[in-house]
Design a protein around this motif. Sequence first.
Motif, mmCIF file in Angstrom:
data_model
loop_
_atom_site.group_PDB
_atom_site.id
_atom_site.type_symbol
_atom_site.label_atom_id
_atom_site.label_comp_id
_atom_site.label_asym_id
_atom_site.label_seq_id
_atom_site.Cartn_x
_atom_site.Cartn_y
_atom_site.Cartn_z
ATOM 1 N N LEU A 160 32.050 13.589 45.123
ATOM 2 C CA LEU A 160 32.298 12.508 44.175
ATOM 3 C C LEU A 160 31.514 11.251 44.510
ATOM 4 C CD1 LEU A 160 36.099 12.821 43.360
ATOM 5 C CD2 LEU A 160 34.126 14.021 42.399
ATOM 6 N N ASP A 161 31.227 11.034 45.793
ATOM 7 C CA ASP A 161 30.398 9.884 46.164
ATOM 8 C C ASP A 161 29.008 10.016 45.538
ATOM 9 O OD1 ASP A 161 32.381 8.671 47.728
ATOM 10 O OD2 ASP A 161 31.816 9.835 49.492
ATOM 11 N N LEU A 162 28.429 11.207 45.674
ATOM 12 C CA LEU A 162 27.110 11.451 45.104
ATOM 13 C C LEU A 162 27.165 11.413 43.581
ATOM 14 C CD1 LEU A 162 24.140 12.208 45.425
ATOM 15 C CD2 LEU A 162 24.847 14.612 45.534
ATOM 16 N N ALA A 163 28.210 11.994 43.005
ATOM 17 C CA ALA A 163 28.337 12.024 41.546
ATOM 18 C C ALA A 163 28.434 10.619 40.975
ATOM 19 C CB ALA A 163 29.564 12.844 41.148
ATOM 20 N N ALA A 164 29.213 9.763 41.619
ATOM 21 C CA ALA A 164 29.344 8.380 41.152
ATOM 22 C C ALA A 164 28.011 7.652 41.241
ATOM 23 C CB ALA A 164 30.406 7.644 41.965
ATOM 24 N N PHE A 165 27.297 7.870 42.343
ATOM 25 C CA PHE A 165 25.981 7.243 42.506
ATOM 26 C C PHE A 165 25.019 7.700 41.415
ATOM 27 C CE2 PHE A 165 21.620 7.606 44.096
ATOM 28 C CZ PHE A 165 21.347 6.274 44.379
ATOM 29 N N ILE A 166 24.974 9.012 41.166
ATOM 30 C CA ILE A 166 24.055 9.539 40.156
ATOM 31 C C ILE A 166 24.423 9.032 38.764
ATOM 32 C CG2 ILE A 166 23.352 11.653 38.959
ATOM 33 C CD1 ILE A 166 23.385 13.061 41.686
ATOM 34 N N ALA A 167 25.714 9.042 38.432
ATOM 35 C CA ALA A 167 26.151 8.614 37.102
ATOM 36 C C ALA A 167 25.807 7.148 36.853
ATOM 37 C CB ALA A 167 27.649 8.842 36.943
ATOM 38 N N VAL A 168 26.152 6.290 37.800
ATOM 39 C CA VAL A 168 25.902 4.858 37.626
ATOM 40 C C VAL A 168 24.407 4.565 37.614
ATOM 41 C CG1 VAL A 168 26.164 2.576 38.683
ATOM 42 C CG2 VAL A 168 28.115 4.133 38.572
ATOM 43 N N THR A 169 23.662 5.189 38.516
ATOM 44 C CA THR A 169 22.232 4.934 38.605
ATOM 45 C C THR A 169 21.502 5.435 37.367
ATOM 46 O OG1 THR A 169 22.353 5.125 41.015
ATOM 47 C CG2 THR A 169 20.174 5.250 40.026
ATOM 48 N N THR A 170 21.956 6.555 36.808
ATOM 49 C CA THR A 170 21.342 7.080 35.590
ATOM 50 C C THR A 170 21.526 6.107 34.427
ATOM 51 O OG1 THR A 170 21.668 9.377 36.264
ATOM 52 C CG2 THR A 170 21.386 8.965 33.916
ATOM 53 N N VAL A 171 22.757 5.659 34.234
ATOM 54 C CA VAL A 171 23.020 4.709 33.153
ATOM 55 C C VAL A 171 22.257 3.410 33.385
ATOM 56 C CG1 VAL A 171 24.787 3.379 31.928
ATOM 57 C CG2 VAL A 171 25.288 5.708 32.701
ATOM 58 N N GLU A 172 22.270 2.935 34.623
ATOM 59 C CA GLU A 172 21.571 1.685 34.964
ATOM 60 C C GLU A 172 20.071 1.807 34.690
ATOM 61 O OE1 GLU A 172 20.628 -2.097 36.379
ATOM 62 O OE2 GLU A 172 22.610 -1.265 35.963
ATOM 63 N N ALA A 173 19.475 2.920 35.102
ATOM 64 C CA ALA A 173 18.031 3.098 34.935
ATOM 65 C C ALA A 173 17.653 3.159 33.457
ATOM 66 C CB ALA A 173 17.575 4.363 35.659
ATOM 67 N N LEU A 174 18.404 3.935 32.674
ATOM 68 C CA LEU A 174 18.096 4.056 31.252
ATOM 69 C C LEU A 174 18.301 2.732 30.521
ATOM 70 C CD1 LEU A 174 19.731 7.543 30.569
ATOM 71 C CD2 LEU A 174 17.283 7.011 30.517
ATOM 72 N N THR A 175 19.384 2.030 30.872
ATOM 73 C CA THR A 175 19.670 0.757 30.215
ATOM 74 C C THR A 175 18.656 -0.303 30.614
ATOM 75 O OG1 THR A 175 22.016 1.343 30.262
ATOM 76 C CG2 THR A 175 21.472 -0.937 29.759
ATOM 77 N N HIS A 176 18.302 -0.315 31.891
ATOM 78 C CA HIS A 176 17.315 -1.276 32.368
ATOM 79 C C HIS A 176 15.969 -1.056 31.671
ATOM 80 C CE1 HIS A 176 15.433 -4.087 35.105
ATOM 81 N NE2 HIS A 176 14.518 -3.188 35.413
ATOM 82 N N ALA A 177 15.578 0.199 31.515
ATOM 83 C CA ALA A 177 14.328 0.509 30.812
ATOM 84 C C ALA A 177 14.388 0.043 29.358
ATOM 85 C CB ALA A 177 14.040 1.998 30.885
ATOM 86 N N ALA A 178 15.562 0.202 28.743
ATOM 87 C CA ALA A 178 15.716 -0.261 27.363
ATOM 88 C C ALA A 178 15.600 -1.780 27.280
ATOM 89 C CB ALA A 178 17.059 0.202 26.805
ATOM 90 N N VAL A 179 16.216 -2.487 28.215
ATOM 91 C CA VAL A 179 16.139 -3.954 28.238
ATOM 92 C C VAL A 179 14.686 -4.405 28.317
ATOM 93 C CG1 VAL A 179 16.649 -6.011 29.598
ATOM 94 C CG2 VAL A 179 18.446 -4.336 29.179
ATOM 95 N N LEU A 180 13.915 -3.752 29.169
ATOM 96 C CA LEU A 180 12.540 -4.171 29.408
ATOM 97 C C LEU A 180 11.577 -3.731 28.307
ATOM 98 C CD1 LEU A 180 12.144 -3.541 33.247
ATOM 99 C CD2 LEU A 180 12.691 -5.682 32.073
ATOM 100 N N ARG A 181 11.819 -2.536 27.748
ATOM 101 C CA ARG A 181 10.807 -1.949 26.865
ATOM 102 C C ARG A 181 11.249 -1.789 25.422
ATOM 103 N NH1 ARG A 181 8.910 3.348 29.941
ATOM 104 N NH2 ARG A 181 7.501 3.420 28.147
ATOM 105 N N GLN A 182 12.528 -1.476 25.188
ATOM 106 C CA GLN A 182 13.016 -1.271 23.822
ATOM 107 C C GLN A 182 14.397 -1.900 23.663
ATOM 108 O OE1 GLN A 182 12.292 2.582 21.873
ATOM 109 N NE2 GLN A 182 11.342 3.301 23.762
ATOM 110 N N PRO A 183 14.492 -3.227 23.705
ATOM 111 C CA PRO A 183 15.809 -3.886 23.674
ATOM 112 C C PRO A 183 16.629 -3.586 22.425
ATOM 113 C CG PRO A 183 14.003 -5.468 23.415
ATOM 114 C CD PRO A 183 13.385 -4.185 23.849
ATOM 115 N N ASP A 184 15.962 -3.213 21.327
ATOM 116 C CA ASP A 184 16.709 -2.882 20.106
ATOM 117 C C ASP A 184 17.626 -1.674 20.310
ATOM 118 O OD1 ASP A 184 15.457 -4.952 18.835
ATOM 119 O OD2 ASP A 184 14.026 -3.699 17.740
#
Length: 218
Positions: A160-184
């Motif tokens: 669960l430690d790894l799962a939580a890290f992967i889940a949060v990091t995945t959402v963070e990475a995708l959202t961060h990319a959207a903020v920088l490149r496709q904010p719409d």
Amino acid sequence: MAKKLNVTPRKQALQSRSRETVDVILEATARILVKEGYDRTSTNKIAQAAGVSIGSLYQYFPNKEALVAAVITKHTDAMMELIRSTALRVAQLPLEASARELVRVMIEAHGIAPKLHRVLTEQTPRVGKTAYMEKVDDEAIRLVRAYLEIHRDELCVDDLDLAAFIAVTTVEALTHAAVLRQPDLLAQPHFVDEVTSVVFRYLSVPDGKSRKRTRLSA
């Protein structure tokens, strides 16, 4: 060796009038950062936009970097408060429903003033807030880890430690990319749906399948 910048406020605003003044200064800092960018932002411009004297500004903040650091803290705290309250609210919901809500809120949190978020993200290392942001990320992972523990029987992951890290990091990475490149994308429901699908398929037990995920051999 370059001298380390002092980004600590000169004094804390304790009285309501002082807190209002600081809030006005920080709001003006945010507006100037978005309008002018970091390099063209100055304490004089901030003071003018806030409608306060430069002397009043310097009573609380020693330099531009301290102002930006304070805006980062305020902005991030608002994001985390939204995530904390949602994690508590959805703790007992089924996995698919709660996963979507948590993803939605994490995306919504990044959508709070996305132009400002982009500027602040770029300047976090510059004003020495990297360690603070790492603590924020760690808290988000702990919140998700606690949620996964409650729903362990619905998961196809064991660590669960790894799962939580992967889940949060995945959402963070995708959202961060959207903020920088496709904010719409931040305002589009199908973006939430697609990110939720990625996380849910990673975490959940497939229909008719064993709970444990088959590990690939080395």
